[in-house]
Scaffold this active site. Structure first.
Site, short mmCIF file in Angstrom:
data_model
loop_
_atom_site.label_atom_id
_atom_site.label_comp_id
_atom_site.label_asym_id
_atom_site.label_seq_id
_atom_site.Cartn_x
_atom_site.Cartn_y
_atom_site.Cartn_z
N LYS A 22 0.85 -1.22 0.00
CA LYS A 22 0.00 0.00 0.00
C LYS A 22 0.87 1.25 0.00
O LYS A 22 0.66 2.18 -0.76
CB LYS A 22 -0.89 0.01 1.24
CG LYS A 22 -1.54 1.35 1.53
CD LYS A 22 -2.37 1.37 2.79
CE LYS A 22 -1.61 1.67 4.02
NZ LYS A 22 -1.36 3.09 4.29
N ASN A 23 1.91 1.26 0.82
CA ASN A 23 2.70 2.49 1.00
C ASN A 23 3.70 2.73 -0.11
O ASN A 23 4.38 3.75 -0.12
CB ASN A 23 3.39 2.50 2.38
CG ASN A 23 2.35 2.65 3.48
OD1 ASN A 23 1.19 2.95 3.21
ND2 ASN A 23 2.75 2.40 4.71
N ARG A 92 -4.59 10.67 4.20
CA ARG A 92 -3.48 11.58 4.38
C ARG A 92 -2.44 11.44 3.27
O ARG A 92 -1.84 12.41 2.83
CB ARG A 92 -2.85 11.29 5.73
CG ARG A 92 -1.86 12.24 6.12
CD ARG A 92 -1.18 11.91 7.40
NE ARG A 92 -0.24 12.96 7.65
CZ ARG A 92 0.89 13.09 6.96
NH1 ARG A 92 1.17 12.25 6.00
NH2 ARG A 92 1.71 14.08 7.22
N CYS A 116 -4.70 12.69 12.43
CA CYS A 116 -5.48 11.45 12.56
C CYS A 116 -5.19 10.92 13.96
O CYS A 116 -4.41 11.50 14.70
CB CYS A 116 -5.08 10.45 11.48
SG CYS A 116 -3.41 9.88 11.68
N ARG A 121 0.39 14.68 12.55
CA ARG A 121 0.76 14.49 11.15
C ARG A 121 1.12 15.81 10.45
O ARG A 121 0.49 16.25 9.48
CB ARG A 121 -0.33 13.76 10.38
CG ARG A 121 -0.89 12.50 11.04
CD ARG A 121 0.14 11.40 11.31
NE ARG A 121 0.73 10.82 10.13
CZ ARG A 121 0.22 9.77 9.49
NH1 ARG A 121 -0.90 9.26 9.88
NH2 ARG A 121 0.83 9.28 8.43
N ASP A 307 4.63 0.66 11.93
CA ASP A 307 3.39 0.05 11.41
C ASP A 307 3.21 -1.38 11.88
O ASP A 307 2.19 -1.99 11.57
CB ASP A 307 3.38 0.09 9.87
CG ASP A 307 3.26 1.52 9.37
OD1 ASP A 307 3.49 1.75 8.18
OD2 ASP A 307 2.97 2.41 10.19
N ILE A 329 8.17 7.02 16.71
CA ILE A 329 7.78 7.72 15.48
C ILE A 329 6.48 8.50 15.70
O ILE A 329 6.40 9.69 15.39
CB ILE A 329 7.61 6.73 14.31
CG1 ILE A 329 8.84 5.83 14.15
CG2 ILE A 329 7.26 7.47 13.02
CD1 ILE A 329 10.08 6.52 13.69
N ARG A 399 -8.62 -0.26 4.56
CA ARG A 399 -7.72 0.69 3.91
C ARG A 399 -6.41 0.03 3.50
O ARG A 399 -5.77 0.44 2.56
CB ARG A 399 -7.41 1.86 4.87
CG ARG A 399 -8.61 2.66 5.27
CD ARG A 399 -8.21 3.88 6.03
NE ARG A 399 -7.13 4.57 5.34
CZ ARG A 399 -6.53 5.65 5.82
NH1 ARG A 399 -6.88 6.12 7.00
NH2 ARG A 399 -5.57 6.25 5.16
C1 EPZ Z 1 4.36 6.92 6.08
O1 EPZ Z 1 3.60 8.00 6.60
C2 EPZ Z 1 3.42 5.74 6.03
N1 EPZ Z 1 2.28 6.05 5.16
C3 EPZ Z 1 2.90 5.41 7.44
O2 EPZ Z 1 2.10 4.23 7.33
C4 EPZ Z 1 4.11 5.10 8.31
O3 EPZ Z 1 3.67 4.85 9.64
C5 EPZ Z 1 5.06 6.31 8.30
O4 EPZ Z 1 5.45 6.61 6.96
C6 EPZ Z 1 6.33 6.04 9.11
O5 EPZ Z 1 6.98 4.92 8.58
C7 EPZ Z 1 2.46 5.99 3.82
O6 EPZ Z 1 3.54 5.74 3.33
C8 EPZ Z 1 1.25 6.26 2.97
P1 EPZ Z 1 6.45 10.21 8.16
P2 EPZ Z 1 4.23 9.50 6.60
O7 EPZ Z 1 6.41 11.50 7.45
O8 EPZ Z 1 5.17 9.64 5.47
C9 EPZ Z 1 6.90 13.42 11.52
C10 EPZ Z 1 0.24 2.88 7.68
O9 EPZ Z 1 -0.26 2.40 8.71
N2 EPZ Z 1 6.79 14.42 10.44
O10 EPZ Z 1 7.53 9.23 7.81
O11 EPZ Z 1 3.11 10.43 6.72
C11 EPZ Z 1 5.64 12.62 11.72
O12 EPZ Z 1 4.72 13.31 12.56
C12 EPZ Z 1 0.71 4.32 7.68
O13 EPZ Z 1 0.38 2.26 6.60
C13 EPZ Z 1 7.05 15.76 10.74
O14 EPZ Z 1 7.36 16.12 11.88
O15 EPZ Z 1 5.05 9.49 7.96
C14 EPZ Z 1 6.17 11.37 12.36
O16 EPZ Z 1 6.36 11.60 13.73
C15 EPZ Z 1 0.46 5.01 9.01
N3 EPZ Z 1 6.95 16.68 9.74
C16 EPZ Z 1 7.53 11.15 11.69
O17 EPZ Z 1 7.88 12.44 11.14
C17 EPZ Z 1 6.62 16.33 8.46
O18 EPZ Z 1 6.56 17.22 7.58
C18 EPZ Z 1 7.51 10.15 10.55
O19 EPZ Z 1 6.42 10.46 9.74
C19 EPZ Z 1 6.36 14.97 8.18
C20 EPZ Z 1 6.46 14.04 9.19
#
Ligand code: EPZ
Length: 420
Positions: A22-23, A92, A116, A121, A307, A329, A399
């Site tokens: 999915k990701n 998202r 969420c 996020r 995840d 995370i 999802r």
């Molecule tokens: C991706 O989300 C995945 N989703 C998430 O999977 C996964 O949990 C996450 O990466 C971490 O591995 C998809 O790929 C569609 P991040 P993403 O930006 O990219 C912070 C699932 O269950 N952050 O890597 O949105 C954030 O708050 C989903 O399949 C900032 O601070 O996650 C988090 O603490 C859930 N500023 C950390 O970084 C930003 O601009 C990592 O988030 C962006 C993120």
């Protein structure tokens, strides 16, 4: 709305094939915005999130066909540049159309995704990265509006307080592939799904090096062309199935697995006493006797995946002894704790830590899914619990898991759907 009912106590046995990730499929579909040519994406899982992304592509002017796991994307009219709130707010990840729209058309108007249950996020790293490429970015009326006369390559640091960002790395990469000059992303995310996106972009004619490492280098090109791409297997679905085998005391052969993507999880499961046999593209998972408690800390890849945190918590909730699970995370990603405790688990939250005291067994109960991976953890707990567990709001589960009921029934599980 539907709910899933699971009758626990059945050992899962047999073979299951993991679907496409999915990701990976979500940013890869977004990347098709970078060309008018036809792109063919294979091994696309039929998920709520996939179908949302296909709707977004259509709303942006793409012609999209989806048949038997294959998506064909082509352009039938000039695109518009607005990804609107009603679609983006349901998923998202749709925010990752920002980069390709900006990269291709130098303008984009994408609804802020909002938070969420697993956290606020934020998107500050996404904005920092595209600003670094020369885009003017402002936030107005809940939308991120980005424009650039010309995008210019630059060196940037994309690490945040919680480490690297998967979708921020994706967005910046998709904007930078058509920027003028060289871009260097430091503290880039190394997840296999980021690498899969880079591999697709390279097939489209992009010039990318270092993907899969914290330093990604991109030489901008003027134009990208169509490509054919097969999505990597979903390492989180594979991990969820491994835990399904262990939590039911079963014996599963999980096919379509790249175990090189599973290092941290396999290490922890074997530390707990799982017996995992590795083959070319499959794994066989069993256990002999009781498992041992383990401590887990989630980290950016190649660390233990956030995840998989909820799912391993279900397994540890019936593993004698004390396990400490630390979420680095998304520190609030513990909505599943209260629901597991309703099933008789003994889990205590201390800030980013969950202290899990293993109990002899769980008992079936009515529980509520709150997010994708929490719903997976409740389903796993239901498979092991005595009696019936009903999980409501299972649209969360739909999802990210393709045909999950069918897969579990074929493995000997007792699960069915009811109207809420
Ligand atoms: C991706 O989300 C995945 N989703 C998430 O999977 C996964 O949990 C996450 O990466 C971490 O591995 C998809 O790929 C569609 P991040 P993403 O930006 O990219 C912070 C699932 O269950 N952050 O890597 O949105 C954030 O708050 C989903 O399949 C900032 O601070 O996650 C988090 O603490 C859930 N500023 C950390 O970084 C930003 O601009 C990592 O988030 C962006 C993120």
């Amino acid at each position: 709305m539907d709910r899933l009912v699971i009758e626990g106590g059945f050992r899962l046995k047999g073979e299951v094939t993991v679907s496409g990730a999915k990701n990976s499929v979500l940013p890869v579909l977004a990347a098709t915005l970078l060309t008018d040519d036809t792109c063919v994406i294979k091994d696309v899982p039929n998920l709520r999130d996939t179908n949302t992304m296909l709707k977004i592509l259509r709303s942006l002017g793409k012609q999209v066909e989806y048949h038997k796991g294959i998506v064909t994307v082509s352009s039938n009219k000039c695109l518009n540049f607005v990804a609107d709130y009603k679609l983006v707010s349901t998923m998202r990840a749709s925010f990752c159309v920002l980069g390709p729209l900006l990269g291709r058309f130098r303008k984009a108007r994408v609804s802020l995704p909002g938070g969420c249950v697993i956290g606020l996020r934020p998107v500050d790293l996404h904005i920092k990265g595209i600003r670094s490429l020369g885009a003017e970015v402002r936030v107005e009326g809940g939308y991120v509006i980005a424009e650039a006369r010309r995008l210019r390559g630059s060196r940037m640091y994309l690490g945040g307080a919680f480490g690297s960002s998967v979708l921020a790395t994706d967005n910046v990469m998709m904007a930078a592939v058509m920027a003028k000059g060289k871009t260097v992303i430091e503290a880039a995310a190394c997840e296999p799904e980021v690498t899969d996106l880079a591999d697709f972009l390279i097939k489209m004619g992009a010039r990318i090096k270092g993907h899969g490492t914290p330093i990604i280098e991109i030489e901008g090109v003027d134009k990208l062309h169509g490509a054919i791409h097969k999505i990597i297997p979903d390492r989180i679905e594979a991990g969820t199935m491994m835990i399904a085998a262990l939590i039911t005391g079963g014996d599963l052969t999980i096919k379509n697995v790249l175990f090189q993507h599973q290092g941290a999880l396999l290490d922890k499961l074997e530390e707990a006493g799982a017996i995992i046999k590795r083959f070319d593209s499959s794994l066989r998972v069993t256990r002999k006797g009781r498992l041992k408690p383990i401590n887990v800390t989630t980290l950016p890849y190649p660390g233990f995946p956030t995840d998989m945190q909820a799912q391993i918590m279900s397994l540890m909730s019936i593993t004698a002894g004390i396990s400490v699970i630390t979420e680095k995370i998304f520190p609030d990603r513990f909505m599943h704790v209260a629901e597991l405790n309703r099933m008789g688990a003994h889990i205590q939250r201390e800030g980013p830590h969950a202290i899990v005291e293993g109990v002899k067994g769980l008992s079936g109960a009515q529980v509520m899914a709150s997010d994708l991976r929490a719903s997976a953890s409740l389903l796993l707990a239901g498979l092991a619990a005595k009696g019936k567990t009903s999980v409501s709001r299972i649209y969360h589960l739909e999802r990210g898991y393709e045909n999950i009921e069918k897969k579990i029934i074929e493995l000997g599980g007792n699960i069915w759907r009811e109207k809420e």
